[in-house]
Write a protein that holds these residues in place. Structure first.
Motif, mmCIF file in Angstrom:
data_model
loop_
_atom_site.group_PDB
_atom_site.id
_atom_site.type_symbol
_atom_site.label_atom_id
_atom_site.label_comp_id
_atom_site.label_asym_id
_atom_site.label_seq_id
_atom_site.Cartn_x
_atom_site.Cartn_y
_atom_site.Cartn_z
ATOM 1 N N ALA A 182 2.973 -5.961 3.857
ATOM 2 C CA ALA A 182 2.455 -6.926 4.687
ATOM 3 C C ALA A 182 2.331 -8.081 4.257
ATOM 4 C CB ALA A 182 0.994 -6.643 5.289
ATOM 5 N N GLY A 224 5.186 3.968 2.847
ATOM 6 C CA GLY A 224 4.257 2.725 2.354
ATOM 7 C C GLY A 224 4.214 1.678 3.341
ATOM 8 N N GLU A 225 3.458 0.748 2.964
ATOM 9 C CA GLU A 225 3.175 -0.533 3.735
ATOM 10 C C GLU A 225 3.226 -1.620 3.139
ATOM 11 O OE1 GLU A 225 -0.530 0.013 6.074
ATOM 12 O OE2 GLU A 225 0.018 1.744 7.095
ATOM 13 N N ASP A 256 5.438 -13.141 7.333
ATOM 14 C CA ASP A 256 6.485 -12.367 7.598
ATOM 15 C C ASP A 256 7.636 -12.657 6.765
ATOM 16 O OD1 ASP A 256 5.134 -10.639 9.233
ATOM 17 O OD2 ASP A 256 5.638 -11.703 10.983
ATOM 18 N N LYS A 300 0.732 -1.253 -0.149
ATOM 19 C CA LYS A 300 -0.218 -0.145 -0.193
ATOM 20 C C LYS A 300 0.822 1.269 -0.045
ATOM 21 C CE LYS A 300 -3.841 -2.426 0.403
ATOM 22 N NZ LYS A 300 -4.562 -2.579 -0.772
ATOM 23 N N ASP A 316 0.233 0.622 -5.246
ATOM 24 C CA ASP A 316 -0.713 -0.307 -4.269
ATOM 25 C C ASP A 316 -0.520 -1.775 -4.849
ATOM 26 O OD1 ASP A 316 -1.050 1.849 -2.628
ATOM 27 O OD2 ASP A 316 -3.064 2.231 -3.360
#
Length: 237
Positions: free
Chosen positions: A62, A59-60, A66, A8, A24
């Protein structure tokens, strides 16, 4: 479908040059996504940010579990070592330093896991051969096995077939699709071959000037879409 990878607002610049401008995208478990775009569009940088080889400015990201593994255009096998030793290298992060310094110290369970990964890519019979004795396509499949040995649920591939002949490229692309559809991995690959994307991927993302301008089922990818992504007057210097 469960999102295994979610990106994102990803932004990345090198000096004054903006490479990623708010990207994104998601990749679901069991889905094979291909990123298309001209050189400099930001495809490879996006994947490198996901695995931490480049640091995003914003930004992110995920990742389910992990952990993501990556296969590169340059295969980077240790050519003088055996195939199975190269695959075992994918699992060294889980070993204490004292067990990772030499192949003779690799535990039996790691070798068993590496053999299972080699079997998955169809090369268990070449486990004891020197990696340098394999063809380019076989070496890339060993690199995929090495990535599988990391136990990641997300597999990324940066131009994995650019140096391969058409038959070997088809084998590698079929393998990546199988790993998504049969094994449930989330697979994302950077390509410069739209026809391979049409034949093997589930979905295509098109990048232009660091932004995603296209998201479509691979079977719907049109010549007009490709022209919009690769037209010379639209490619940044």
């Amino acid at each position: 479908m469960e999102k295994a990878l979610s990106v994102k607002g990803l932004r990345k610049s090198f000096g004054d040059r903006v490479v990623l401008n708010g990207v994104d995208f998601d990749v679901a478990a069991g889905e094979f996504v291909v990123l298309l775009g001209a050189n400099g569009s930001g495809k490879s940088t996006a994947l490198r940010c996901v695995v931490g080889l480049a640091e995003a400015d914003a930004g992110e990201i995920a990742i389910a579990g992990d952990r993501a593994a990556m296969v590169f255009q340059q295969i980077h096998l240790v050519r003088r070592r055996s195939v199975i030793d190269n695959v075992c290298a994918g699992g060294l992060a889980g070993l204490p330093l004292s067990r990772s310094l030499s192949p003779v110290l690799f535990p039996k369970d790691l070798r068993a896991k590496a053999m299972a990964c080699l079997d998955r890519v169809g090369l268990a019979d070449r486990a004891k051969d020197r990696a340098g004795s394999l063809s380019g396509g076989q070496q890339q499949r060993v690199a995929v096995a090495r990535a599988l040995c990391q136990g990641a649920g997300v597999l990324l591939a940066d131009e994995p077939v650019s140096a391969l002949d058409p038959a070997a490229a088809t084998q590698v692309m079929s393998l990546l699709a199988e790993l998504a559809h049969r094994d449930g991995l989330a697979v994302a690959a950077v390509l410069h071959q739209p026809d391979l994307a049409r034949r093997h991927a589930d979905r295509v993302l098109g990048l232009l000037h660091g932004e995603i301008r296209l998201s479509t089922p691979a079977s719907n990818l049109s010549d007009v879409d490709i022209e919009a992504l690769y037209a010379p007057d639209r490619v940044s210097a």
